[in-house]
Design an enzyme around this catalytic site. Structure first.
Site, PDB file in Angstrom:
ATOM      1  N   ARG A 169      -2.294  -6.966  -6.750  1.00 11.63           N
ATOM      2  CA  ARG A 169      -3.200  -5.839  -7.699  1.00 11.63           C
ATOM      3  C   ARG A 169      -3.192  -6.669  -8.902  1.00 11.63           C
ATOM      4  NH1 ARG A 169      -2.954  -2.003 -11.378  1.00 11.63           N
ATOM      5  NH2 ARG A 169      -4.264  -0.155 -11.125  1.00 11.63           N
TER       6      ARG A 169
ATOM      7  N   SER B 159     -11.586  -1.764  -5.167  1.00 10.21           N
ATOM      8  CA  SER B 159     -10.188  -2.164  -5.294  1.00 10.21           C
ATOM      9  C   SER B 159      -9.845  -3.442  -4.728  1.00 10.21           C
ATOM     10  CB  SER B 159      -9.114  -1.103  -4.787  1.00 10.21           C
ATOM     11  OG  SER B 159      -9.228   0.191  -5.641  1.00 10.21           O
TER      12      SER B 159
ATOM     13  N   GLU C 152      -9.888   3.138   9.156  1.00 11.73           N
ATOM     14  CA  GLU C 152      -9.265   1.686   9.376  1.00 11.73           C
ATOM     15  C   GLU C 152      -9.343   1.068  10.706  1.00 11.73           C
ATOM     16  OE1 GLU C 152      -7.445   3.976   7.614  1.00 11.73           O
ATOM     17  OE2 GLU C 152      -7.977   3.306   5.748  1.00 11.73           O
TER      18      GLU C 152
END
Lengths: 601, 601
Positions: free
Chosen positions: A455, A327, A348
């Site tokens: 995106r 992504s 993360e």
């Protein structure tokens, strides 16, 4: 060695007494552990901290700084006077260690960070550099409640980091009372073992047991954890294993020093490492990516292309991703440079910590995830700034324009939160060629920088040779006599361009500024627009707080500009839906920009 | 039951196909697990989601929303048309579940949050309410890489939450490939067992095994984890256990539906719970705290006093702290209301998650730590806003004025980051009486609110009866004809008052505004000062980005005010030292305010 232990205790007591604050009891519990380490195991040249063959020593329990500084004194790195400047204004002997000291790799003091960062150091040494160095980490038991520690245990076990040794000072007492597990090290050891670690449980005041544990740890082909049961304040009856003495100097330091056998002048000869071995980095040729006018390309895609390219032109570039590389498009780097790509899975904190660790060894880490999920590691970024770390971050999928996935996946606070990191750079490209240029600027910049990617696909508006710099902006459209200025970046720049087209048809000429460097900001261009046009409108796919609008407001207010600013930003909780619907609902699409411009004039 | 499982798969496929996006394969792997749960174990009245005796079901793997919505349909809570509105603009069927749906407690979709939040729900039910309800959590295997999950495992084991059942859908495949452990559930189970959980490892597609596992879990006197090995996309050969099909609709949904046996109209009768039992809350009388002029009291101390008082006047108030209650002074609440105090140890994510869980049951949670360490849980606060959660946060030890402990302990980004949370309130008192009033306002406010408290003692400047409100400000000093305005809050308000005294001696009258409500801000008072005085100076113990200065700049720029603003804030990396030295070094003490005022006029 016992003499060294006692000196470390005495000096910890003295430093805290001189400062009138600090953590002597948390230092005393670990004195024996560190005395044995310095005497028999650590390989470190204090005269040459830049020697790449040095072991690393990270105090994950950073509040034991009096112990660390006492060790430096015993090793001859600092003198007694500097030790006693502990916590004074301007002294390097800060309350918690920072890299202002040449032997400190990273700032600690926010618990639960030293071990995860050490995983990054160990990854660099073993996976990239083929180095024989070891990474020693002194952990507290209280900080084992932090999930980040278990991200570290899991990743180190997974990566089989046999060069990593965690020494856990289990002194049973936290800041305000007993820890969850007190001296029951069995559950902690079982968890570490299940993560793939070699584990030992010992008496942390038994010098022989400590020595044997270190020796065994070095024989292991796994990361090694030593859970050492200790007494907080050990050696001084008034405080030993007693609650209520965390983070304060001893009431009677003189008596304590006497009980510990007085001030000593023991020095420890720390073994020096050999020469650092050369190592090779694989390469894979990648052309500098470029995009043609007429194409539509998501800036996240350009990130992936550019990152793969940077990996080819700069051998120090490494990349990390939080299991979303398909992504963020970090996978394009991974495909070209698999040896320098680190899959950190959905962790993360460990991802950013690994990046911090990698950069201590000169690597240039680019770490990516959805912008929303970088918020998971905010404290690690904050501390990275105190470490003066060189971190390049990329957050994808920002704003409501991601559409159907809904608000949990939308970064709407990333500009605000990452601007509020000391010395940070925040970049927000609108175009793929610009993304390539800005990512290269990030590579050359030392510090914490953040790239915000989109995106959705957006049209190419810049040529591949156009230059963009940190602190710059671009006037994308101007007639020389503009009625109003639209300021945006990322997806809303494209909405602004559409709005400018429509306004032009109505006879309103709009200047359009691409404020791609949100921090530092190009105040000059903003102020010129304020002086030369009748009104300003900022448009951003971000909450109204702390983003582009407030950045511009700050510029205007400090200059005393009277040009009225209209700030278009997301002000209601978004849901799911097509990107265009969500941009419209948030009031940040072309139609709303047009309406705002007409109202403003 | 097999028919129900297949229907859940079919409906998941249909929903994603209708939306053109979503996560059908991640839904299909868990279909059998949830079919058995709904058929035989869950106790939930879908017609009365407010029934306090209902079990809770949290989809920690929120991307399996198609499965959740298919379950709602099977249970008769929604109809097929609404299911197929998945991800449409305006539909409640969002990409990831949110409490816009009455059966959803909290928003999920940021992985690693559902289980920690469920720990909070389970704590409420067991420790506070003596309820027999159960909390069922569907977890993914990828999210077990998040440390927050292990904070949850640890805390639930420690608290012996036998009402908590975690069902882990171990489908082996993450977003971009295999997980770290794939189907090796043994290490995960060993870690959970070491945390004090009852663990089982089963085939997640064997309906009898699932049923037996649930039955066994309910017999356990510990929290129970069921690690179920499953196949992603199970039931459709084209995608089953295959990589590359995460987060997208099936290529051929019609064929898949046929393979699964076609569309069904199975409904499931979910058992209803009994009546909620009444429960008692302990009380302890506490006087409303008040402080006399002439005293010096740290606002963190007033927080502790006020919190203890609120616990007495409002039985719904609960408090949590991250093992620093003797610094935040949450310990004062714990002393008076031990049954409603939750020691969360050094696990800030679990602390905020627990607060989110507690508020789903109507409790009013106040959670405190050092402001710097709340940054650890930023993603949980962000998601709390999507959940429309009622969270009252307190961050102590803010700014450089904490002094000797150094930068790792200084919150300098908390105003910026917490302002950038949707719908948040950010309060920053300067005085203990004001702290009491503001904390009471936070109690009455539903939403996310944050109180920033100061470590150092400061003089009492307000009377105990003075009122302060969210969105307010206080003009502390004004001559009616002021040359300049100083705007501050917290410790810098006191520096501003000192500066105003000194300026008065020089013949410069300064208005001083206490901007204690940073968000929402009292724009009217700020603009009046801009109109009535010649210059504005903001002073804050916070980075320049996103704090008081930018808030004021936003007010001025939107109004087109031409009054020049000078922003004093922290702009260099601080070290350790006495508070006064650090305030001076940051340029935010009285002397620097005086100089800035003189420059501005």
């Amino acid at each position: 060695m016992n003499e060294l232990s006692q000196q470390l205790r005495v000096d910890s007591v003295r430093a805290a007494a001189a400062a009138g604050s600090g953590h002597p009891t948390s230092s005393m519990s670990a004195a024996d552990l560190m005395a044995v380490l310095f005497s028999n195991y650590l390989r470190y040249d204090f005269d040459a901290p830049e020697n790449k063959a040095n072991d690393h020593l990270v105090f994950s329990k950073g509040h034991a700084s009096p112990l660390l500084y006492s060790l430096y004194k015993a090793a001859g790195a600092i003198d007694d006077a500097e030790l006693l400047s502990f916590r004074e204004f301007g002294s390097r002997m800060q309350g918690h260690p920072t890299p202002e000291l040449p032997w400190v790799d990273v700032a600690t003091g926010s618990l639960g960070q030293g071990l995860p960062i050490s995983v990054g150091i160990a990854l660099a040494a073993s996976r990239l550099e083929n180095s024989g160095l070891r990474v020693w980490v002194l952990c507290g038991d209280s900080e084992l409640a932090e999930g980040s520690m278990w991200e570290a245990f899991e990743h180190a076990g997974y990566a089989k980091l046999k060069n990593l040794i965690a020494v856990v000072d289990v002194n049973r007492l936290g800041q305000r009372g007993p820890t969850m597990h007190e001296w029951d090290t069995s559950s902690l050891a079982a968890r570490a073992a299940a993560c793939g670690w070699d584990v030992q449980e010992i008496d942390g005041h038994d010098l022989e047991a400590i020595d044997a544990a270190y020796a065994a740890a070095l024989e292991s082909d796994k990361p090694a954890a030593i859970f050492a049961r200790t007494k907080k304040g050990s050696g001084v009856a008034a405080v030993e294993d007693k609650d209520g003495f965390h983070g304060k100097p001893l009431d009677d330091p003189e008596a304590a020093i006497e009980e510990l056998g007085g001030i000593r002048e023991v020095s420890v000869e720390v073994a020096k490492p050999g020469e650092a071995k050369p190592f090779e980095v694989e390469r894979a040729a990648v052309e500098r990516p470029s995009y043609e006018s007429g194409e539509s390309v998501a800036t996240r895609g350009a990130y992936g292309d550019a990152l793969a390219w940077l990996g080819s032109i700069d051998e120090q570039v490494v990349a990390l991703d939080g299991e979303v590389g398909n992504s963020t498009y970090a996978e394009r780097f991974a495909a070209k440079h698999p040896d320098r790509f680190f899959e950190m899975y959905i962790a993360e904190q460990q991802m950013i910590a690994s990046a911090v660790g990698l950069q201590t060894r000169g690597w240039k880490p680019f770490a990516s995830s959805f912008g929303a999920f970088l918020s998971r590691a905010y404290d690690f970024v904050r501390m990275g700034a105190i470490s003066a770390a060189d971190l390049k971050l990329c957050g994808s999928h920002v704003g409501v324009s991601i559409g159907p996935d809904g608000p949990s996946q939308m970064a709407l606070e990333d500009i605000a939160s990452l601007r509020a990191v000391f010395g940070s750079v925040v970049l927000y490209p609108s175009d793929p060629n610009q993304t390539v240029a800005l990512l290269d600027a990030m590579r050359e910049h030392h510090g914490i920088s953040y790239l915000r990617t989109t995106r959705e696909k957006t049209p190419v508006i810049y040529g591949p040779e156009q230059s963009f710099e940190i602190g710059g902006s671009e006037v994308v459209r101007s007639s020389g006599d503009d009625a109003i200025t639209l300021i945006a970046a990322g997806i809303t720049l494209h909405e602004s361009l559409k709005a400018a087209d429509a306004l032009a048809e109505k006879g309103i000429t709009a200047r359009v500024i691409d404020l791609y460097s949100v921090k530092p900001v190009d105040a000059e261009t903003v102020l010129a627009a304020a002086n030369e046009t009748g009104a300003l409108i900022t448009v951003e796919d971000h909450w109204a707080e702390g983003g582009i609008g407030e950045t511009v407001a700050g510029v205007l207010a400090e200059a005393g500009a009277s040009t009225r600013l209209t700030r278009l930003a997301v002000t209601e909780r978004p849901g799911s839906g097509p990107p265009a619907d969500l941009l419209a609902a948030a009031g940040i699409d072309a139609a709303h920009i047009i309406a705002a411009a007409e109202r403003a004039l």
